[in-house]
Design an enzyme around this catalytic site. Structure first.
Site, PDB file in Angstrom:
ATOM      1  N   ARG A 145      60.944  30.574  54.843  1.00 26.73           N
ATOM      2  CA  ARG A 145      60.226  30.295  56.080  1.00 26.73           C
ATOM      3  C   ARG A 145      61.142  30.194  57.297  1.00 26.73           C
ATOM      4  O   ARG A 145      60.857  30.792  58.331  1.00 26.73           O
ATOM      5  CB  ARG A 145      59.344  29.047  55.929  1.00 26.73           C
ATOM      6  CG  ARG A 145      58.205  29.209  54.906  1.00 26.73           C
ATOM      7  CD  ARG A 145      57.356  30.456  55.146  1.00 26.73           C
ATOM      8  NE  ARG A 145      56.245  30.586  54.216  1.00 26.73           N
ATOM      9  CZ  ARG A 145      56.237  31.276  53.077  1.00 26.73           C
ATOM     10  NH1 ARG A 145      57.326  31.903  52.668  1.00 26.73           N
ATOM     11  NH2 ARG A 145      55.160  31.356  52.322  1.00 26.73           N
ATOM     12  N   SER A 165      47.609  32.336  44.230  1.00 27.92           N
ATOM     13  CA  SER A 165      48.315  32.421  45.503  1.00 27.92           C
ATOM     14  C   SER A 165      49.791  32.591  45.166  1.00 27.92           C
ATOM     15  O   SER A 165      50.387  31.735  44.512  1.00 27.92           O
ATOM     16  CB  SER A 165      48.084  31.144  46.311  1.00 27.92           C
ATOM     17  OG  SER A 165      49.023  31.092  47.367  1.00 27.92           O
ATOM     18  N   ASP A 222      54.036  25.185  54.005  1.00 29.07           N
ATOM     19  CA  ASP A 222      54.524  26.300  54.820  1.00 29.07           C
ATOM     20  C   ASP A 222      54.144  26.167  56.296  1.00 29.07           C
ATOM     21  O   ASP A 222      54.916  26.541  57.173  1.00 29.07           O
ATOM     22  CB  ASP A 222      54.031  27.633  54.236  1.00 29.07           C
ATOM     23  CG  ASP A 222      54.701  27.933  52.896  1.00 29.07           C
ATOM     24  OD1 ASP A 222      55.868  27.512  52.727  1.00 29.07           O
ATOM     25  OD2 ASP A 222      54.076  28.561  52.032  1.00 29.07           O
ATOM     26  N   ASP A 250      44.212  38.080  55.103  1.00 31.92           N
ATOM     27  CA  ASP A 250      44.128  37.037  56.126  1.00 31.92           C
ATOM     28  C   ASP A 250      44.863  37.409  57.409  1.00 31.92           C
ATOM     29  O   ASP A 250      44.315  37.295  58.500  1.00 31.92           O
ATOM     30  CB  ASP A 250      44.689  35.711  55.596  1.00 31.92           C
ATOM     31  CG  ASP A 250      43.749  35.063  54.585  1.00 31.92           C
ATOM     32  OD1 ASP A 250      42.572  35.478  54.521  1.00 31.92           O
ATOM     33  OD2 ASP A 250      44.199  34.159  53.858  1.00 31.92           O
TER      34      ASP A 250
HETATM   35  N1  ARG Z   1      54.920  24.819  46.678  1.00 29.92           N
HETATM   36  C1  ARG Z   1      55.965  25.710  47.041  1.00 29.92           C
HETATM   37  C2  ARG Z   1      56.630  25.254  48.308  1.00 29.92           C
HETATM   38  O1  ARG Z   1      56.060  24.489  49.020  1.00 29.92           O
HETATM   39  C3  ARG Z   1      55.526  27.130  47.091  1.00 29.92           C
HETATM   40  C4  ARG Z   1      54.626  27.508  48.226  1.00 29.92           C
HETATM   41  C5  ARG Z   1      54.178  28.900  48.084  1.00 29.92           C
HETATM   42  N2  ARG Z   1      53.434  29.329  49.201  1.00 29.92           N
HETATM   43  C6  ARG Z   1      52.304  30.027  49.084  1.00 29.92           C
HETATM   44  N3  ARG Z   1      51.699  30.361  50.188  1.00 29.92           N
HETATM   45  N4  ARG Z   1      51.808  30.372  47.929  1.00 29.92           N
HETATM   46  O2  ARG Z   1      57.731  25.622  48.611  1.00 29.92           O
END
Ligand code: ARG
Length: 399
Positions: free
Chosen positions: A95, A175, A124, A14
């Site tokens: 992040r 993912s 995110d 991506d």
């Molecule tokens: N649900 C978790 C969070 O919001 C993990 C997110 C993981 N991100 C991803 N792009 N797979 O912190």
């Protein structure tokens, strides 16, 4: 001067496609920024070369591991931060680290815009955009996957058309987001919340049901920060790395939960965070020994709020900053040793000692050494129960 866009780059399909996509759509020059937060995987030089081959005018890779450990994971440890009492904020902590480096790069290269590859369904995107707004309110944010129709099929077609040096067939059924604090796995067959995770999903932890010898570890803390493991000095980063290995080998740190995302969706998440969860468990037990009762009780509420703020993308917010001050102050005297056994998927504390201990043997003991004056209890209990007694008498009278 040509406009410039800083892109949060992972090296995957991506964001590799996004380089050319953004350039084609806006005419801007794209600067790819990748941060190493201990995610392992591909060599960062390989990722850097790929970004350039995909058309980035500059590619920056930053080793942010020590900074991530010291400035993001350590405050989370001091706050015993577990969202919904379980999730140690793995992605939520990385992040803001990445955001900081993107903003630095935007300043350095004179970019007006920062771009990320998140979809519109997750947390995110919020963490990136709210973080950028807090650090650089003048910068514009774009998200091609979310806002300009860069679907996976279109991304693959784009990569093939431009002969981008990226394997479009390599698609994991999950993912995954990982860093030194832990690993998050979602999607695929896990989206059926009744399906149990298979061993295949895990990579930081071994199967906890396999029989093996237990491992005993002593973790030393100073003011809430781990400083030694089995007597050997460690940095925060080393502490996490070593415990990821040792606790992970014992199957410690697996988590399977349905989580409330900020955007309102409930999602099924599988996590592994052997080092993080071992450290938090040890740290809490040391607090039990060294933190005064009222402070300890109050801190529980602060911890929950802190975890929610960070989960919700408010790392750089005034309330989060103020709570950090509280947590740092509450961490003074959280110093000493915790002994724990790692075995069968659990990290169990079985010993603690501290110069700052509030545990007083002579007060606690039921032996002859008892120095507690039990006569004092009688009046105390009477007064403590007085409001309940008065209310009960009133209720009786009026019924
Ligand atoms: N649900 C978790 C969070 O919001 C993990 C997110 C993981 N991100 C991803 N792009 N797979 O912190």
């Amino acid at each position: 001067m040509t406009d410039r866009v800083v892109l949060a780059y992972s090296g995957g399909l991506d964001t590799s496609v996004a380089i050319g996509w953004i350039a084609a759509e806006t005419g801007a020059e794209v600067i790819a920024v990748a941060a190493d937060v201990g995610q392992g995987g591909e060599d960062l030089d390989v990722i850097r070369e790929r970004a350039l081959a995909c058309g980035a005018v500059e590619a920056v890779v930053v080793d942010a591991r020590a900074e991530f450990a010291d400035e993001y994971c350590l405050p989370a440890l001091k706050a015993n931060a577990l969202y919904m009492d379980r999730y140690p904020l793995v992605s939520a902590l990385s992040r803001p680290t990445i955001v900081k480096h993107m903003v630095d790069a935007a300043r350095k290269f004179g970019a007006s815009t920062i771009s990320h590859g998140c979809t519109g369904k997750g947390n995110d995107q919020v963490r990136f955009e709210v973080g950028i707004a807090a650090l650089a309110p003048d910068i514009t944010v774009t998200a091609p996957v979310r806002d300009s129709g860069m679907t996976r099929d279109k991304a693959i077609a784009f990569a093939e058309e431009k002969s981008l040096p990226i394997d479009v067939t390599k698609k994991s059924p999950y993912s995954i987001d990982q860093n030194v604090w832990g690993r998050a796995v979602e999607t695929g067959f896990l989206e059926d919340v009744w399906n149990a995770p298979i061993e295949d999903v895990y990579s930081y932890t071994s199967d906890p049901t396999v029989a093996r010898e237990p491992d005993e570890v002593v973790i030393t803390f100073v003011d809430g920060a781990p400083t030694a493991i089995d007597g050997a000095p460690v940095t925060m980063l080393e502490a996490i790395q070593q415990l990821n290995q040792r606790a992970g080998a014992q199957g410690v740190g697996r988590l399977d939960m349905v989580e409330d995302r900020l955007v309102g969706i409930k999602s099924r998440e599988v996590y592994e965070a052997p080092g993080a969860l071992t450290l938090i468990e040890a740290h809490r037990h040391l607090e039990d020994l060294t933190v005064e009762k009222e402070l300890s009780r109050f801190k529980r509420a602060v911890e929950q709020r802190w975890a929610e703020l960070v989960y919700d993308g408010l790392w750089f917010s005034p309330l989060k900053r103020a709570l950090d001050e509280f947590v740092a102050s509450a961490s003074v005297h959280v110093s000493g040793d915790i002994r724990m056994q790692l075995h069968g998927g659990r990290a169990v504390v079985n010993g603690r000692r501290s110069q700052a201990s509030l545990y007083d043997y002579n007060l606690a003991t039921y032996d002859a050494a008892d120095t507690f004056d039990q006569k004092l209890a009688k009046g105390f209990v009477e007064l403590w129960g007085l409001p309940s007694k008065m209310a009960a008498q009133r209720d009786h009278r009026l019924s």
